[in-house]
Enzyme design. Structure first.
Site, PDB file in Angstrom:
ATOM      1  N   LEU A 173       0.855  -1.178   0.000  1.00  0.00           N
ATOM      2  CA  LEU A 173       0.000   0.000   0.000  1.00  0.00           C
ATOM      3  C   LEU A 173       0.895   1.232   0.000  1.00  0.00           C
ATOM      4  CD1 LEU A 173      -2.715  -0.933   2.682  1.00  0.00           C
ATOM      5  CD2 LEU A 173      -2.890  -1.119   0.194  1.00  0.00           C
ATOM      6  N   ASP A 174       0.447   2.292  -0.680  1.00  0.00           N
ATOM      7  CA  ASP A 174       1.206   3.542  -0.669  1.00  0.00           C
ATOM      8  C   ASP A 174       1.391   4.029   0.764  1.00  0.00           C
ATOM      9  OD1 ASP A 174       1.230   3.491  -3.411  1.00  0.00           O
ATOM     10  OD2 ASP A 174      -0.435   4.905  -3.640  1.00  0.00           O
ATOM     11  N   LYS A 175       2.427   4.811   0.979  1.00  0.00           N
ATOM     12  CA  LYS A 175       2.717   5.327   2.312  1.00  0.00           C
ATOM     13  C   LYS A 175       1.528   6.084   2.892  1.00  0.00           C
ATOM     14  CE  LYS A 175       6.162   7.969   4.921  1.00  0.00           C
ATOM     15  NZ  LYS A 175       7.464   8.696   4.845  1.00  0.00           N
ATOM     16  N   THR A 177      -1.606   5.637   2.272  1.00  0.00           N
ATOM     17  CA  THR A 177      -2.829   4.833   2.292  1.00  0.00           C
ATOM     18  C   THR A 177      -2.875   3.974   3.553  1.00  0.00           C
ATOM     19  OG1 THR A 177      -2.832   4.745  -0.125  1.00  0.00           O
ATOM     20  CG2 THR A 177      -4.189   3.124   1.028  1.00  0.00           C
ATOM     21  N   ARG A 283      -5.760   5.837  -7.903  1.00  0.00           N
ATOM     22  CA  ARG A 283      -5.471   7.270  -7.995  1.00  0.00           C
ATOM     23  C   ARG A 283      -5.439   7.737  -9.448  1.00  0.00           C
ATOM     24  NH1 ARG A 283      -0.079   7.812  -4.522  1.00  0.00           N
ATOM     25  NH2 ARG A 283      -0.327  10.017  -5.102  1.00  0.00           N
TER      26      ARG A 283
END
Length: 357
Positions: A173-175, A177, A283
């Site tokens: 997961l993105d930082k 998120t 996104r």
């Protein structure tokens, strides 16, 4: 003979914090004991170690040790800084059996981070602001604070392992998120879960706040590293290059932003189900459709409408489902949105209620 030179003036006396006002250097010193006091006027704005020394009648070394090991509470909160200034009327308490701050941190991690763990997998609820894995350019402190390092620490302590607990990265997961994801604990489990991702058998659903009135639909495109303006995005003209990305979007609730006109749809709470799992897939798809996520800082170059303020990217991995690598039994996990997500959502709901009156 040389004329006598006047003596240099003596330096002004230095004010020291070592002996707080009201301290009696001849007062008897006793072993530390539990106790609760209120800061008197004569100790107002003095360092905590000095206040504890006077109030608890302990030595300087004992006062500082009590503070550094998390045994001293100021205003019902553990304080580990000996130089913290106390204020008149503040309550100070010594609890000799209070756990060390590091122990509290580990227990908090264990209770809030790990949702499920067995010999094959560990499912965690990732906080926003934490990288899933290190990327190689972080300093040691940052590497120790990545999600995989924190999970290894919890597992090693829980299972009483020596050294690093084995852990395999299956998804990321993105930082910015938050939400639920799975790590593998064996090589066989990692291969099994990776295969589920490849054949699109793993269930992954996200909650997101997106600008505008987002319709129900499926976004399908091929993502490339540079779409022509330096950003990752969809290949132009429907060309089949890069990686196929498929996102199914379902609107849940239409909200009103504070800058909107009467009746305008400012933000939509959406559920996004991933059929594929490409970098920044949700996104990119929503931004290219004219609905960048609230809190987005990268894929917003072409968006000209007013932006809703948020402390971070409003994207949360809410659901995860897979077949267990050991026996193929179906596993399903959910993680509610964290407080920062709910706070933005509540603010938008309040704006909608005010607009309706």
């Amino acid at each position: 003979m040389r004329p006598l030179q006047p003596a240099a003036p003596a330096p002004p006396p230095q004010i020291q914090d070592a002996e707080p006002i009201g301290a009696d250097s001849t007062a008897p010193v006793r072993p530390p004991q539990d106790g609760r006091w209120t800061v008197p006027a004569e100790l107002d704005r003095r360092p905590l170690d000095g206040a504890v020394r006077v109030l608890a009648s302990v030595s300087w070394s004992d006062a500082r040790r009590l503070i550094e090991t998390g045994k001293v509470l100021v205003g019902n909160a553990v304080t580990t800084s000996a130089r913290r200034r106390v204020l008149r009327g503040e309550p100070i308490e010594v609890r000799l059996h209070a756990p060390r701050p590091e122990t509290v941190r580990r227990r908090k991690l264990e209770s809030e981070l790990v949702i499920y763990a067995d010999a094959s997998v560990v499912v965690v609820n990732k906080p926003a602001g934490v990288s899933t894995i290190p990327y190689g350019d972080e300093d040691p402190a940052e590497q120790a604070a990545t999600l995989d390092a924190l999970v290894r620490e919890v597992l090693a302590r829980r299972d009483r392992l020596r050294g690093r607990a084995p852990l395999g990265v299956v998804q990321r997961l993105d930082k910015g998120t938050s939400g639920v994801l799975v790590f593998a604990r064996t090589l066989a489990a990692k291969k099994h879960l990776a295969q589920q991702l490849r054949v699109r058998a793993m269930h992954r659903q996200y909650l997101a706040l997106a600008h505008g009135a987002v319709p129900r639909g499926t976004y399908r495109s091929y993502l490339i590293e540079d779409r022509g303006d330096g950003l990752r995005g969809s290949a132009r003209g429907g060309r089949r290059e890069g990686q196929l990305a498929v996102t199914h979007v379902e609107p849940i609730e239409t909200l009103r932003g504070p800058q909107d006109g009467t009746g305008a749809a400012g933000v939509t709470l959406v559920a996004c189900r991933l059929e594929t799992g490409r970098t920044h897939q949700i996104r990119i798809h929503l931004a290219e459709a004219g609905h960048p996520l609230v809190g987005e800082t990268v894929y917003v170059r072409d968006y000209r409408a007013p932006k809703i303020l948020a402390p971070r990217l409003m994207l949360h991995a809410a659901e995860l489902g897979f077949d267990h690598p050991a026996d193929d039994r179906p596993m399903r996990f959910q993680a509610p949105p964290p407080p920062d997500f709910d706070e933005v959502l509540d603010r938008l709901r309040e704006a909608r209620r005010k607009g309706a009156t």
